[in-house]
Structure formats: structure tokens, C-alpha cells
Design a protein around this motif. Sequence first.
Motif, short mmCIF file in Angstrom:
data_model
loop_
_atom_site.label_atom_id
_atom_site.label_comp_id
_atom_site.label_asym_id
_atom_site.label_seq_id
_atom_site.Cartn_x
_atom_site.Cartn_y
_atom_site.Cartn_z
N GLN A 1 24.12 4.92 9.62
CA GLN A 1 24.01 5.75 10.82
C GLN A 1 22.76 6.64 10.72
N ASP A 2 22.25 7.02 11.88
CA ASP A 2 21.16 7.99 11.95
C ASP A 2 21.19 8.62 13.33
N ASP A 3 20.38 9.66 13.54
CA ASP A 3 20.36 10.35 14.83
C ASP A 3 19.48 9.64 15.85
N GLY A 4 18.62 8.72 15.38
CA GLY A 4 17.84 7.90 16.29
C GLY A 4 16.69 8.58 16.98
N ASP A 5 16.37 9.84 16.62
CA ASP A 5 15.42 10.61 17.43
C ASP A 5 14.17 11.06 16.67
N ASP A 6 13.92 10.48 15.47
CA ASP A 6 12.71 10.86 14.75
C ASP A 6 11.76 9.67 14.66
N GLU A 7 10.62 9.90 14.00
CA GLU A 7 9.58 8.87 13.95
C GLU A 7 10.05 7.63 13.19
N GLU A 8 10.77 7.82 12.10
CA GLU A 8 11.20 6.67 11.32
C GLU A 8 12.16 5.78 12.11
N CYS A 9 12.99 6.39 12.93
CA CYS A 9 13.93 5.62 13.75
C CYS A 9 13.24 4.93 14.92
N ASN A 10 12.00 5.32 15.19
CA ASN A 10 11.28 4.79 16.35
C ASN A 10 9.90 4.31 15.92
N SER B 1 14.80 7.87 7.52
CA SER B 1 15.08 9.03 8.35
C SER B 1 15.84 10.09 7.56
N THR B 2 15.50 11.35 7.77
CA THR B 2 16.24 12.42 7.09
C THR B 2 17.67 12.51 7.62
N SER B 3 17.95 11.90 8.78
CA SER B 3 19.32 11.91 9.32
C SER B 3 20.14 10.72 8.84
N GLN B 4 19.56 9.84 8.03
CA GLN B 4 20.27 8.63 7.57
C GLN B 4 21.52 9.02 6.79
N ARG B 5 22.62 8.35 7.06
CA ARG B 5 23.88 8.61 6.37
C ARG B 5 24.71 7.34 6.33
N ILE B 6 25.59 7.26 5.34
CA ILE B 6 26.47 6.10 5.19
C ILE B 6 27.80 6.39 5.88
#
Length: 386
Positions: free
Chosen positions: A128-137, A144-149
Motif C-alpha cells: 500500500q501507499d498514499d499514491g500522491d508523491d513522486e515515486e508513486c507517479n 515512497s515514504t508512505s509505502q507500507r505492508i
Amino acid sequence: MQGGPSGGTAVKNLYEIGEIPPLGHVPKEMYAWTIRADRHGPPETAMEVEVLPTWELDSHDVLVFVMAAGVNYNGVWASLGTPISPINDVHKNPYHVAGSDASGIVWAVGSKVKRWKVGDEVVVHCNQDDGDDEECNGGDPMFSTSQRIWGYETPDGSFSQFCRVQDRQLMERPQHLTWEESACYTLTLATAYRMLFGHRPHTLKPAQNVLGWGASGGLGSFAVQLCATAGANAIAIISEDDKADFVRQLGAKGVINRKNFNCWGQLPEVNTPEYGDWMKEMRKFGKAIWDITGKGVNPDIVFEHPGEATFPVSVQVVKRGGMVVICAGTTGYNLTMDARYLWMHQKRVQGSHFANLMQATQANKLVVDRRIDPCMSEVFTWNQIP
């Protein structure tokens, strides 16, 4: 395993395990195996069945009716609360539902979900991630710093009648597999896939040699199959001779029993007599690799996950310019190596963690196309999950 959808069940607020609500009817409550912080300990005592409110969905969330859930070691970590408590230290929800693998049926979708509809049969990957940063896009969502299991760093895993996931966690269910087989492979297969294909330029190519630790286990058995599918040569490391036929049937080019050698554990201090003994034993192990690959032919990639016990040997035996890729430390986290061989031979040590949706989907297609076997070993009932 709960059974298949049926149309004649009465509408209720709570259904017993094994009962199937009418398709698309979301009951107000559900059964789940929960962990609470004051129960941290072995799974048998940490996990208890509770009646919980059925998860509410955000706009890009999907509610999945769980047909089968896969058991992974992170359920043990979550129960024990070590090395961290997912409840106290991560998501702060008062309870935790473990489980990071699942197969099931889409039961409800958020307002912005377009790719999936109620009734779709799916498997779930656990990133999972928040989908709203550069790495996700445009980058790699795994960075992504929001990446989580999901199911470990989130409270809403698969050990419940319904699970809540992001729409981008879903993939096609292989129709030739049972629900249980569909639920057992995604976490370990996608992890192995990223390790072998996700770290350019060291991506697996035909005729390359891969040394795979724990080749009969979850990660290792997929590494062997991925090598065979890609036309590469897997050198399978096992600890029991009775596993040799199994890994050969998966496509291993050669098999080595690590118990025939004594070069495991942390590296002895360089240039001591103990280091000399270790080096002799390590070279015996290296010769066993050459007996499979050819004299002087070292592995292009070493597929690492034991960590502390094997890492010094992995760095030593990988070829000049080759890669040791590691995703775990099941024997310990204190990694040691002789750095002279690392820099002089320009070897690469690469950390790897699960997989992004592209990689998980590519791996899943190999299962859908019957190129990869999930190798399911055991099935348990709902009551046996802890």
C-alpha cells in the motif's frame, strides 16, 4: 476457506463463518482474528476471535469477501509485538487483524474505483501507499515514504470475513487454482520476482547462474521456478537431502546440502587462524558450486534471505560485478563480509522489499499462465489460524 457465493441466504447484520451473504450485501459486523496490545505474545494467546464493525471504505478502497487467507511469518511478529508493535508503534488502531495474502470476491467498491466491480474474483498483493508523491507517479512506489505492508503495517489484514484493500492491490485470480492455492503465493512470489527482475542492470537473464538459499521454502521455491521459466540456472541450497527431488522437479540445475559444509555464521576476524579455516571451508562450498556451473563460473546473482548465517559466503561466492540481493534476515540481522572482495571485485549488495503493482502483476501472470506452481503445502481451517 469459507465456501462459494450463494443467492438464497437471508440478509443479516452478522454471518457465521462459512455462511455467504447475498452478493454485494455488506453486513454491519464481521468475525475477525484480532490482536490487541495487552495480549502481545505467541499467536495462540495474542489472537482472539472478535466481532468487529465491517471496514468502511474510502473512495479508492475495495471490500473483499475473503475465501482464503495466506499465513506468513509477519503474523507471528504482529502477535509477539516484536521487533515493533504494529498497534502501538505503527497504525495506532486499537486492534490489529493480521494476514498479508488473500483470495476472495469483490463485495463493495469505493466511489472512485473503476477497474473492479462487485463479483470479481481476485487475489490481493500486500503493498500500500498514499499514491500522491513522486515515486508513486513515475518512480517506484516501493521507494515512497508512505509505502507500507498491508496486514502488518495496516490494521485491516486478511484474517477476517471481509478485508479492506486499495483498488491497486487487486489482481486477477488464476481460475485453474483452488481458493486456497490462490491465497498462498503472492507475498513470497512477488518478493522473489522483484529480487530477480527489479534491480537493473542486474536483472535475471537466460543462461545466468543464481545461487538460491532455502530453495525448498516459500521464497526459494519461487526463485527456482522463476529461474527455470527465464532460462537461467538455479543452484538450489537445501538443508535436508529429502528436499533434493522436490527442488529438481521445480527446475533446479543443481542441488547442494549446506550441512555438508562448516562456514556459516558471522565472518571470523580477517587474517586470524579461524578466518583461514573459514576460507578453506568456503572454498569447498565454492567448488560444489563449480561442480554444477563449471570450473571458475561463479553465480551472477545470489538470492539471499537467511542473512547473518550465510551473508559472508554469499558475498564471497558471487562473481565479479555480480549481485547479492537480500530481502530478509531469518538467521539474524548482523551482516558481516570481507569488504576487500566487495570493492576489489566490484560486487553489488542490494536490499529488496516486496514489489510494486507492475512487478506483482507480472509475477501473477506467470501463475495465471501455469508457468509457476504455488507449491501449497498445507491447508488449515479458520479455527487453526493462530
